[in-house]
Design a protein around this motif. Structure first.
Motif, short mmCIF file in Angstrom:
data_model
loop_
_atom_site.label_atom_id
_atom_site.label_comp_id
_atom_site.label_asym_id
_atom_site.label_seq_id
_atom_site.Cartn_x
_atom_site.Cartn_y
_atom_site.Cartn_z
N HIS A 101 10.46 5.30 -5.62
CA HIS A 101 8.83 5.03 -6.39
C HIS A 101 9.83 3.40 -6.39
O HIS A 101 9.48 2.41 -6.81
N ILE A 135 0.99 6.51 -7.25
CA ILE A 135 0.20 7.57 -7.99
C ILE A 135 0.47 9.20 -7.13
O ILE A 135 0.28 10.04 -8.49
N SER A 136 1.71 8.93 -6.38
CA SER A 136 1.63 10.57 -6.29
C SER A 136 3.26 10.86 -7.04
O SER A 136 2.86 11.91 -7.48
N THR A 146 1.14 4.28 -2.69
CA THR A 146 0.39 5.22 -2.87
C THR A 146 1.55 6.40 -4.10
O THR A 146 1.33 7.26 -4.34
N TYR A 151 1.26 -1.35 -0.16
CA TYR A 151 -0.18 0.09 -0.55
C TYR A 151 1.12 1.93 -0.05
O TYR A 151 0.26 2.06 -0.80
N LEU A 152 1.94 1.25 0.64
CA LEU A 152 3.17 2.47 0.29
C LEU A 152 3.86 2.55 -0.64
O LEU A 152 3.27 3.59 -1.12
N GLN A 153 3.86 1.24 -1.07
CA GLN A 153 3.96 1.53 -3.02
C GLN A 153 3.41 1.85 -3.60
O GLN A 153 3.46 3.12 -4.57
#
Length: 408
Positions: A385, A370-371, A367, A363-365
């Motif tokens: 990323h 997308i950022s 995020t 989930y961190l990846q």
């Protein structure tokens, strides 16, 4: 086979010598007693203690820990090379060194004349002529040192594999299976270096029919990244297998399904990371900078603009970005399903920690991805990323290692 032949030869020579002593002159009895005692003690010692080579060929627990840590350090250095290579690509520094010498290029330019000569060589190639025609020598130094750091780090990775491997081999710490693995890893490191130059070479070629910005072939970039990921995964898996004690898990149908589910999920994570090479190679992250839609559509109009249709998946930036999105979302969905499926199975504490780490990093990846897209691919965020993809793959390999079968 050689040892058996030598031992049989020694045994035959002993019999023949005893016969000679029995049939010898008056000093025969004294010689016979001496030789019989001497050979008896030698034979007993050979039977009681294995040969030195046999002892060396069986690595003990301490040797396994040392080799496991060595391989984890090597995998960490490969990860560093991947991250540094990503930053080199993001800063468009990869084509600054226009030739390749294993030893000669290890010494960077030190005088102004040497820098001028290096800059003059760079000026002969398409990237300067089309993209950087107004670049100064000082600006050139930055991109040159970026590529230089990547190449020198690659050489350090090669030495980190090869030199300890030679030492451990001479110590006799490798069993037959480890010898094959280590030879494969060292060979792959050398192949990786050659593949890196083959990739860079594609960006230095003149392309009269192309009006695009000079860049390396996305196919060669994907091959270079893919081989680095294979090397990383193999080193990490072997290191964890040597360091982490095996779990004795009850082989139930649920566990078999979980193990199979984990393997497929790890493959999907690997494929997602590999698709990122095509995104980087085509600068596809700059095509549609919106999420979840691409522009104002779920599926953009130009997704199949190239002919034949298969070409779009590797050369159309829109399709490449679309594929990377789908693979990323599928990876997160698969990891989420894997996590909830595992809750029904009794697992050791360390395995549960691996599962929790996997879903957290996933989930961190996503995020970070997308950022990076929404902010038009800033270099620090894009590099983070790319690093996150390695972290996610590491968690998946760790979980696979936790669920591995215990050999009977």
């Amino acid at each position: 086979m050689l040892l058996l032949t030598l031992r049989s030869g020694l045994a035959l020579s002993r019999v023949q010598t005893l016969r000679f002593v029995h049939s010898g002159p008056q000093n025969g009895p004294q010689w016979r007693n001496f030789i019989q005692k001497r050979w008896k003690s030698t034979t007993v010692s050979e039977m009681a203690t294995p040969s030195r080579a046999a002892v060396k060929s069986l690595p003990n627990s301490m040797a396994e820990r040392v080799m496991g840590r060595w391989l984890l350090v090597c995998s960490g250095m490969v990860a560093g090379a991947v991250i540094l290579g990503g930053v080199t690509r993001l800063t468009e520094s990869g084509l600054s060194m226009v030739d390749w010498h294993l030893i000669k290029e290890m010494k960077p330019p030190s005088t102004q004349d040497e820098w001028e000569a290096e800059f003059h060589k760079y000026q002969q190639y398409p990237e300067f002529k089309i993209l950087n025609h107004d670049m100064t020598v000082n600006e050139f130094k930055f991109i040159w040192y970026m590529e230089y750091s990547h190449r020198m780090w690659g050489r350090a990775v090669g030495l980190a594999y090869i030199l300890p491997a030679i030492y451990f081999w001479r110590k006799g710490w490798f069993n037959r299976g480890m010898k094959g693995r280590v030879l494969g890893l060292c060979g792959f490191v050398c192949f990786q270096g050659l593949l890196g130059w083959y990739m860079v070479k594609s960006g230095l070629e003149e392309k009269p029919d192309s009006y695009d910005v000079p860049r390396v072939s996305q196919y060669r970039l994907a091959a270079h990244l893919g081989s680095a990921l294979v090397l990383y995964c193999a080193s990490l898996w072997t290191g964890l297998s040597l360091l982490l004690p095996k779990h004795t898990l009850t082989e139930t149908s649920q566990l078999l399904k979980l193990r199979r589910f984990t393997h497929w999920t790890t493959g999907l994570v690997f494929l997602t990371a590999l698709s990122g090479a095509f995104v980087a190679g085509l600068d596809a992250g700059l095509v549609y900078n919106s999420f979840p839609k691409m522009g104002d559509r779920w599926i953009p109009d130009d997704i199949l603009a190239f002919s034949p249709a298969l070409q779009n998946f590797f050369e159309n930036p829109t399709t490449v970005q679309f594929d990377h999105r789908i693979l990323g979302i599928s990876s997160v969905a698969a990891i989420t399903g894997l996590y909830y499926f595992s809750q029904r199975i009794p697992l050791p504490r360390r395995t549960k920690l691996a599962l929790t780490s996997l879903i957290t990093v996933a989930y961190l990846q996503v995020t970070l991805g997308i950022s990076t897209l929404l902010l038009y691919v800033p270099t620090p965020l894009a590099a983070t990323h790319q690093s996150g993809s390695l972290a996610l793959l590491s968690m998946a390999i760790w979980l696979m290692n936790e669920l591995r079968r215990v050999p009977k």
